[in-house]
Design a protein around this motif. Structure first.
Motif, PDB file in Angstrom:
ATOM      1  N   THR A  10     -11.576   7.827  -7.669  1.00 27.12           N
ATOM      2  CA  THR A  10     -11.755   6.873  -6.502  1.00 27.12           C
ATOM      3  C   THR A  10     -10.607   5.911  -6.246  1.00 27.12           C
ATOM      4  N   SER A  37      -6.312   4.759  -5.893  1.00 29.07           N
ATOM      5  CA  SER A  37      -5.317   5.314  -4.987  1.00 29.07           C
ATOM      6  C   SER A  37      -4.560   6.635  -5.428  1.00 29.07           C
ATOM      7  N   LYS A  85     -17.104   2.489 -10.610  1.00 26.24           N
ATOM      8  CA  LYS A  85     -18.264   1.986  -9.916  1.00 26.24           C
ATOM      9  C   LYS A  85     -18.478   2.005  -8.257  1.00 26.24           C
ATOM     10  N   ASN A  86     -17.312   2.986  -7.862  1.00 30.45           N
ATOM     11  CA  ASN A  86     -17.267   3.197  -6.521  1.00 30.45           C
ATOM     12  C   ASN A  86     -18.232   4.287  -6.090  1.00 30.45           C
ATOM     13  N   GLU A 139      -0.552   2.654 -18.560  1.00 29.06           N
ATOM     14  CA  GLU A 139      -0.762   1.888 -19.961  1.00 29.06           C
ATOM     15  C   GLU A 139      -1.023   2.842 -21.219  1.00 29.06           C
ATOM     16  N   ASP A 151       3.847   8.872 -12.373  1.00 25.16           N
ATOM     17  CA  ASP A 151       4.803   7.577 -11.683  1.00 25.16           C
ATOM     18  C   ASP A 151       6.071   8.059 -11.318  1.00 25.16           C
ATOM     19  N   GLY A 211      -3.166   0.383  -6.024  1.00 31.01           N
ATOM     20  CA  GLY A 211      -4.189  -0.174  -6.301  1.00 31.01           C
ATOM     21  C   GLY A 211      -4.114  -1.645  -6.646  1.00 31.01           C
TER      22      GLY A 211
END
Ligand SMILES: NC(=O)c1ccc[n+]([C@@H]2O[C@H](COP(=O)([O-])OP(=O)(O)OC[C@H]3O[C@@H](n4cnc5c(N)ncnc54)[C@H](OP(=O)(O)O)[C@@H]3O)[C@@H](O)[C@H]2O)c1
Length: 382
Positions: free
Chosen positions: A10, A12, A37-38, A125, A149, A204
């Motif tokens: 959900t 970007s 949680k979208n 990350e 990336d 995001g």
């Protein structure tokens, strides 16, 4: 036909990855989707892509999603880390798109590698925290980590037709973010809504703030170090405000190769998903004559101290990158919730680093412990 599992569907990157799946239905199918949680968007994605498994953050989110599923839908719904690991290891999937944000991406990405799935990696990350462990595990399991990336995709593309031993240095480019031309004396007044307005990329919330502080470039240096096995002193950050050159690599004969395209993540995502093939994406080419000039400048480390902190963490290595990453996540979240000012971001990260006792040759549990410790310390300062 490649079967995919998308973690962070959900977001970007996740939404852009699904646009590519939608554009090439004969090339990709979706077996699992995971989000936090979208729920409304995830339900729509499930309706369109009909995965076997969907994963959300907690039991309440799972109950909400179940309610939205039409009767007779055979989909399995799971939640929490057990669910994310299931989505990362689901049988029949060849590639996992790791597009969750933050440290939450580490364990599912490692599970996917253990299960022998190739990784299309957006979740930088993961490599910042545990680059050595992740890359070693991928090698042992014969798993490819294909960067999403845009800078790392560019570097990967520049290196592709060359020998690693001929590489001289990496020029990691960046737009400079929304405050490249703002006076540092005005930084204390910056509000989240100003920092979220990136001049060239749609991203995001967390990565948008990281771009505004230039911590994003620092995390990318750490990511490049692990991904390409290059020492940090061979990675130079260069500001390229037009965001047309996504990075460059120089070789020992003085040649420099660059990868150029319009600033749209779909190019890098599709390349990771279809490597070594290039998909006919219908992307526009950069309007070179319209742009007129491609310019470069060195980053100002005094104005953007987060980049200097990331370089310091890169030099120290061991558990320090995980500490920088965790402190940054905590303080960016606090900034977004208006609990700290923009200028406190680098101060809190620096103070947390200053309190950290580095663990040498860290295991995965040492890294996770350092992450948890840094969050607590940063939170106290917040
Ligand atoms: N966006 C870009 O252009 C870009 C470029 C290069 C690299 N990246 C990297 O790609 C990753 C994703 O970035 P993004 O911009 O796509 O972020 P984003 O728009 O904020 O999306 C994050 C995704 O991860 C999910 N998520 C958030 N926290 C989670 C948790 N604790 N557990 C499980 N899922 C969680 C979100 O679910 P909900 O939506 O349900 O909350 C969403 O699907 C980041 O590591 C970022 O640095 C992004």
């Amino acid at each position: 036909m490649k079967n995919l599992s998308i973690l962070g569907s959900t977001g970007s990157i996740g939404r852009n990855a699904l646009k590519i799946v939608e554009q090439f239905p004969e090339r990709f199918t979706i077996k699992a989707l995971a989000a936090k949680k979208n729920i409304a968007l995830l339900a729509r994605q499930i309706g369109y892509f009909t995965p076997e498994l969907a994963v959300v953050y907690n039991e309440e989110n799972a109950a909400e999603l179940k309610k939205l599923m039409p009767a007779g839908t055979g989909i399995e719904i799971m939640y929490g880390m057990e669910g994310y690991n299931a989505a990362a290891t689901i049988s029949g999937v060849e590639m996992v798109v790791a597009a969750m944000v933050g440290a939450a991406g580490l364990m599912p990405t490692l599970s996917a590698i253990d299960a022998g799935k190739d990784i299309a990696l957006a979740n930088k990350e993961t490599l910042v925290m545990a680059g050595e462990i992740v890359v070693k595990k991928a090698l042992e399991n014969g798993v490819s980590i294909l960067p999403i990336d845009s800078e790392h995709s560019a570097i990967f593309q520049c290196i592709a037709s060359n020998r690693m031993e001929d590489l001289d240095r990496i020029f990691l480019t960046g737009s400079g973010g929304p405050f490249l031309h703002k006076g540092v004396e005005e930084f204390a007044e910056i509000r989240p809504k100003d920092a979220l307005k990136h001049p060239t990329w749609q991203m995001g919330r967390k990565i948008s703030i990281d771009s505004a502080t230039m911590m994003n470039k620092g995390l990318e240096v750490l990511e490049a170090k692990s991904l390409f096995g290059v020492s940090h002193d061979k990675i130079e950050v260069l500001i390229q405000p037009q965001s047309v050159i996504h990075s460059m690599v120089s070789f020992k004969d003085g040649s420099v190769m660059a990868q150029l395209s319009i600033p749209d993540m779909k190019g890098a995502i599709a390349y990771a998903m279809s490597y070594p093939e290039r998909l006919p994406l219908d992307q526009k080419l950069p309007d070179f004559a319209g742009i007129g000039a491609l310019t470069f400048q060195k980053p100002d480390l005094e104005k953007f101290p987060c980049l200097a902190l990331a370089y310091k963490a890169c030099e120290t290595g061991e558990t320090m990158p995980a500490v920088v990453n965790a402190a940054n996540e905590a303080v960016v979240n606090a900034f977004l919730n208006r609990r700290v000012s923009f200028t406190r971001i680098h101060e809190i990260i620096s103070e947390t680093m200053g309190c950290h006792r580095v663990v040498k040759n860290p295991t995965l549990s040492d890294i996770i412990e350092a992450d948890q410790w840094a969050r607590k310390i940063a939170e106290k300062m917040i």
